[in-house]
Design an enzyme around this catalytic site. Structure first.
Site, short mmCIF file in Angstrom:
data_model
loop_
_atom_site.label_atom_id
_atom_site.label_comp_id
_atom_site.label_asym_id
_atom_site.label_seq_id
_atom_site.Cartn_x
_atom_site.Cartn_y
_atom_site.Cartn_z
N HIS A 1 5.18 6.19 11.17
CA HIS A 1 6.42 5.41 11.07
C HIS A 1 7.67 6.29 11.14
O HIS A 1 8.75 5.80 11.49
CB HIS A 1 6.46 4.67 9.73
CG HIS A 1 5.88 3.30 9.77
ND1 HIS A 1 6.22 2.38 10.74
CD2 HIS A 1 5.01 2.67 8.94
CE1 HIS A 1 5.57 1.24 10.50
NE2 HIS A 1 4.83 1.40 9.43
N GLU B 1 1.96 5.96 7.49
CA GLU B 1 3.36 6.13 7.08
C GLU B 1 4.04 7.27 7.83
O GLU B 1 5.23 7.19 8.15
CB GLU B 1 3.43 6.37 5.57
CG GLU B 1 2.77 5.28 4.73
CD GLU B 1 3.22 3.88 5.09
OE1 GLU B 1 4.41 3.70 5.40
OE2 GLU B 1 2.37 2.97 5.08
N GLY C 1 0.83 -1.20 0.00
CA GLY C 1 0.00 0.00 0.00
C GLY C 1 0.87 1.25 0.00
O GLY C 1 0.60 2.21 -0.71
N ALA C 2 1.93 1.20 0.82
CA ALA C 2 2.86 2.33 0.91
C ALA C 2 4.11 1.85 1.64
O ALA C 2 4.13 0.77 2.22
CB ALA C 2 2.22 3.50 1.65
#
Length: 973
Positions: A399, A396, A359-360
């Site tokens: 993260h 993301e 997804g990413a």
């Protein structure tokens, strides 16, 4: 193919020979001269004395002695730690030339010697090092000594993905403990379309095919872009230089410092440049990112932030980047405040990639996304698409702190990265899109979702020991993400928000730019809990180890003693089915369970079950009448199911029917999910569970409906090919029709986002269960669209999936072909995804067969990244599930080539195909499939076993529960 040290053998020999021929042609025209220009070290030609391509290895001894083993004699895939990297200088030139896609590279690595050794062992895969270019020299104030590499000193182990460089024994050269060295080498590689390492992606602008180079390193594919120490706890800084044509843009983790023209005097070669990027902060190899593309930049407004924020996309998709540019900086600023740590880089780039396996990917400072996870078109994308972009961007960005700033020490603790980001994404998303009520949706999107997997005997603990890259790929699953997020949410609840946040900040600050194991987090939170005097029955580690080191979760049974306001509490592992494997498992499945309860959602009581307690008696600490219900697990903050005695279930049911709003929205969702799953497992009679669903005729909130439809969807999938399915559809119509009539088919102007999602569910289920008005309106809307294809106002983006699916299911090939043509013509990835899924709704077997064939046809227009989705969607069709199973068996060899190891694509296909298997024959054939394909299931072994377990559960459900459900339906209808 396994190699020996006598030579470097690659299974794709012909492709490699073509690559060498291309490199030879570059040398002939002098391109390699400018590629290697600006170097402080000598360049070596990639040919041997006869002008042929140099062998990647010229040693003659046995390579097996280079393979490290553990004490038990098992092969150990971890690198030795005799030397550790401190700095990389990587120079890459991706050749984006059709027919000659390749990588020309040079890497220089500064090393710190930890113990005396005569060899350097690092990772390398699918790239070829020029042995003559390999240099090792000692660093120092004076010009360092150059150490001689043995003439037979370059060894490859393709199984281990190791590159071993030995120093010359004749010169008695060794690396000395405490000294610093530099290792450098030139190499070449293929710029493949395999969606890993440094690869190529393809797209079209104005009908012209174009290419970009993009990287995907996690978990173990940086070694496919450059030789490196490809383990998360071998952090280093990276200085990156990328070669590109003047019409392209190069991006990396850090900002661009300057650009220099490649030193070449040949005509036609003046348009190539080197982009030099600033040195990075210390980070793991899996976070390194390289991109060369001709994309458009959208600069975001960051207010007073000290960093820049940019979105990159295909030029024709520029307008779709606006939403991400609005929410991205806000979420990043939110996390700066939440963690009380500034974002440490000067810029953040996010880029939408046309071909992307995941997804990413959270590359530090350069986050890569699948287009559906970053781009949003106001006119053609749905609320669900907006929701998807929001959650992935938030995930993301979380993260950047949890994963990048502090990284798990080894993949065993992957959940520290993914579980926390999966939890924090809800916090970031709630900040920018509060109308979607993310904290309510958590229970259906993650907690209840992951329970279905974790209730299998073949589940796995959150913290699981892994070694081989295939094992690592397998744990990028719902356990690491969803269960990880769920237990962190539970942890935050029993610690309290203040203690939880301060403990996280302390943890991140103490481990920043380094690595951690889960005990480091538990230690920080325990210390903060003591400071804040949080009453805990034991330490955070002792509590949380029961949730991370054991698979599964408990069902807590509450039996009331109505005359004295006490309850008997007991816990046991919740399993959908128990086999002999359960009796042979010596693990004691008891947990530290934080229990909460209420009778009015104003006053909440609490207690704990200890990991040594199967049960206990508890005096309720809040007033309760014997005729009043009690609900445990308030707002479902705990990761466990709740079962009650029959009287309490009955009182809860009565409350739902008379005034369901007296029970919180989240607990209504919990009651639906718990009751139906308890019935599925044989712990609650189906009459009680199904009677509870009748209150849904009055329910108007999204989350309880989402929970109910998900759990009842399982019953639908089991009964869809049985004689009782007609009665089940009647029950669905009975409970869904009042909601359908209330929300209507057409979207209202200005309605809130969750209402739009509720309508989408209502219309989808009404149409699929045979509501005539719904079907008629969907078919008519689709017919109007077919008559006027460019009119985007005919069908709301939020209903396009349901309308297209219904029209194709009710129609013929002409409706399917129209959807295919719109898919091919669309420039919006989210719209393409909806159309592709809807096309699998056909009930014509030849159409489904055509879709399956198209999934593997490189000329069909379906991207490789979407091939697994097509096969899975066909499998979810009751007509197509066996067709899909036959397809993957017939095309197994081809599928393994398409999905070498890309983010569990094969795992997803196998799960989708087998999700509704519920006959003896289907189970037998699934087991036979595993046995026949055992050698080709690398990376999907766990998913295959879980699919077998699901099939066993399904078969057991048919035997134990099918008739009970039919009997209830016959009594009611």
């Amino acid at each position: 193919m396994k190699t020996t040290s006598g030579g470097y053998v690659v299974s794709k020999c012909r492709a490699l020979l073509l690559l060498f021929a291309f490199i030879g042609s570059l040398i002939a025209v002098g391109v390699l001269v400018y590629f290697l220009a600006d170097r402080p070290y000598p360049a070596a030609a990639l040919t041997n004395g006869n002008g042929a391509a140099a062998s990647a290895s010229s040693s003659s001894g046995s390579g097996k002695k280079d393979q490290p083993h553990d004490m038990a004699g098992n092969k150990n895939v971890r690198l030795p730690r005799a030397v550790l990297p401190s700095r990389y200088d990587v120079r890459l030139f991706p050749v984006l030339e059709k027919g000659n896609f390749s990588i020309l590279g040079h890497v220089s690595i500064d090393l710190q010697c930890q113990m005396e050794t005569d060899r350097i062992v690092l990772h390398s895969a699918d790239i070829v090092v020029d042995p003559k270019s390999v240099k090792v020299f000692e660093q120092g104030n004076k010009p360092g000594k150059t150490l001689m590499v043995a003439s037979d000193g370059i060894h490859y182990d393709t199984d281990m993905e190791f590159l071993v460089i030995r120093l010359c024994p004749k010169h008695k050269d060794k690396l000395a403990k405490g000294a610093n060295y530099t290792l450098s080498m030139n190499y070449v590689g293929n710029l493949t379309d395999q969606l890993r390492g440094l690869y190529r992606s393809t797209y079209k602008e104005d009908g012209v095919e174009k290419y970009i180079a993009v990287s995907q390193m996690e978990p173990t594919d940086a070694r496919r872009a450059f030789p490196c120490f490809d383990e998360p706890n071998m952090k280093a800084t990276f200085t990156v230089t990328l070669g590109r044509h003047r019409d392209m843009t190069a991006l990396s983790n850090m900002p661009l410092i300057n650009t220099t023209q490649m030193q070449v005097t040949l005509e036609g070669m003046e348009g190539f440049y080197w982009d030099h990027f600033a040195p990075s902060v210390p980070m793991s190899t899996y976070l390194v990112a390289f991109i060369v593309a001709n994309f458009t930049q959208v600069e975001a407004d960051v207010g007073n932030a000290t960093w820049k924020f940019n979105i990159y996309a295909r030029p024709s998709a520029r307008n779709q980047a606006q939403y991400a540019s609005e929410i991205g900086p806000k979420i990043q600023a939110f996390f700066e405040d939440y963690f009380q740590i500034p974002f440490p880089l000067p810029k953040q780039d996010m880029i939408a990639i046309p071909d992307f396996a995941a997804g990413a990917m959270e590359n530090w400072g350069l986050i890569t996304y699948r287009e559906t996870a970053l781009l949003y078109d106001e006119k053609k994308s749905s609320v669900s698409n907006k929701e998807r972009v929001c959650e992935v961007v938030a995930h993301e960005l979380a993260h950047q702190w949890f994963g990048n700033l502090v990284t798990m020490d080894w993949w065993t603790d992957l959940w520290l990265n993914e579980g926390f980001a999966s939890y924090a994404e809800y916090l970031g998303s709630q900040h920018v899109e509060p109308g979607l009520k993310w904290l309510q949706q958590f229970v259906t999107r993650d907690l209840q979702d992951v329970m279905s997997l974790d209730a299998l005997e073949s589940s796995h603990p959150i913290s699981v020991v892994v070694h081989h890259p295939n094992e690592i790929n397998e744990i990028f699953d719902r356990i690491s993400y969803g269960k990880g997020a769920t237990i962190i949410r539970m942890l935050a609840a029993f610690l309290g928000e203040k203690t939880f946040r301060q403990g996280l900040t302390n943890y991140l600050k103490s481990r920043q730019y380094g690595n951690a194991v889960q005990d480091d987090l538990w230690d920080a939170l325990t210390k903060q809990a003591k400071v804040n005097k949080v009453p805990l029955p034991t330490g955070v580690k002792q509590i949380m180890d029961t949730w991370t080191l054991k698979m599964g979760f408990p069902v807590v049974t509450v039996t009331r003693e109505y005359e004295n306001s006490s309850v008997s509490l007991s816990q046991e592992r919740f399993l959908m089915q128990r086999s002999n494997a359960s009796s042979q498992d010596k693990t004691v499945y008891l947990w530290w369970v934080p229990l909460t309860y209420t009778t009015d959602f104003q006053t909440v009581g609490s207690t704990w079950l200890a990991d040594g307690q199967t049960g206990k008696k508890h005096e309720l600490s809040i007033p309760v009448d014997k005729n009043q219900w009690v609900i445990f697990n308030v707002d479902q903050m705990g990761y466990y199911r709740i079962n009650y005695d029959s009287k309490n279930w009955q009182m809860i049911g009565q409350q739902l029917m008379t005034n369901h709003s007296a029970i919180s929205v989240i607990n209504r969702a919990q009651i639906m999910d718990d009751s139906l799953n308890l019935a599925e497992a044989g712990l609650l009679d189906y009459e009680t569970a199904l009677n509870l669903t009748r209150y849904l005729e009055h329910e108007t909130d999204y989350v309880p409906w989402d929970a109910a439809l998900s759990s009842m969807g399982y019953i639908s999938s089991m009964m869809s090919r049985t004689s009782g399915y007609g009665l089940l559809k009647k029950h669905f119509r009975t409970i869904i029709t009042p909601l359908y009539n209330l929300v209507g088919f057409d979207q209202k102007v200005g309605e809130d986002l969750l209402m739009t999602k509720l309508r989408t569910n209502a219309v989808s289920w009404a149409c699929s269960m045979g509501n005539k008005d719904c079907i008629s309106r969907a078919v008519n809307s689709y017919a109007q669209w077919m008559a006027d294809p460019e009119n985007i106002d005919i069908i709301s983006p939020n209903l396009k999936g349901t309308v297209t699916c219904t029209a194709i299911r009710e129609g013929d090939e002409v409706e399917w072909e129209f959807a295919l043509n719109r898919y091919m013509a669309s420039n919006v990835a989210s719209e393409q995804a909806v159309l592709l899924s809807s096309m699998s709704c056909s009930e014509k077997p030849w159409i489904l067969a055509k879709m399956l064939e198209m999934s593997l046809d490189p000329n069909s227009g379906i991207r490789k990244q979407d091939a697994a989705r097509v096969i899975s969607q066909v499998a979810y069709n009751s007509l197509g599930r066996y067709m899909s199973f036959n397809f993957i068996r017939d095309k197994w060899t081809e599928l393994r080539k398409v999905f070498p190891s890309t983010f569990s694509s094969m795992s997803g296909i196998i799960k989708a195909v087998a999700t509704s298997f519920n006959t003896e024959l289907e189970l037998k054939e699934l087991i036979q499939f595993r046995e026949e394909k055992s050698e080709g299931l690398s990376g999907a072994e766990r998913a295959t076993q879980q699919s077998i377990d699901r099939a066993k559960n399904n078969l057991n459900w048919m035997r134990q529960n099918y008739q009970k459900v039919v009997d209830w339906l016959q009594r009611v209808y």
